[in-house]
Write a protein that holds these residues in place. Structure first.
Motif: not given
Length: 64
Positions: A19-20, A23-25, A54, A56, A58-60
Motif C-alpha cells: 500500500r505505497p 506508506r503501507n499503513a 513493506g 517500495n 516502506t515498512s509499517a
C-alpha cells in the motif's frame, strides 16, 4: 486488488504489505489479509520462517 503479497523462497515466507500510497499503513482490510497470510504460513509445514516487509522500501511502523 490485494494489499498483501505472499511469496515463498524455500522454507521462507515473505509477506509484503503493498500500500505505497498509504506508506503501507495497516487498515482493517489489510489486517484481514495479513491474518490470512500468517494463517497460510502457519498451516504449511514446509515453511519455517516468515518475513514481514513493506513494498517500495516502506515498512509499517507500530503494531499489527
Amino acid at each position: 486488488m490485494s494489499n498483501v503479497r505472499f511469496e515463498t523462497d524455500g522454507p521462507i515466507a515473505i509477506v509484503t504489505i503493498d500500500r505505497p500510497a498509504a506508506r503501507n499503513a495497516v487498515d482493517g482490510p489489510t489486517a484481514e489479509e495479513l491474518a490470512g497470510a500468517f494463517r497460510r504460513f502457519d498451516g504449511d509445514d514446509a515453511l519455517n520462517v516468515a518475513v514481514l516487509t513493506g513494498a517500495n522500501g516502506t515498512s509499517a511502523p507500530g503494531r499489527i
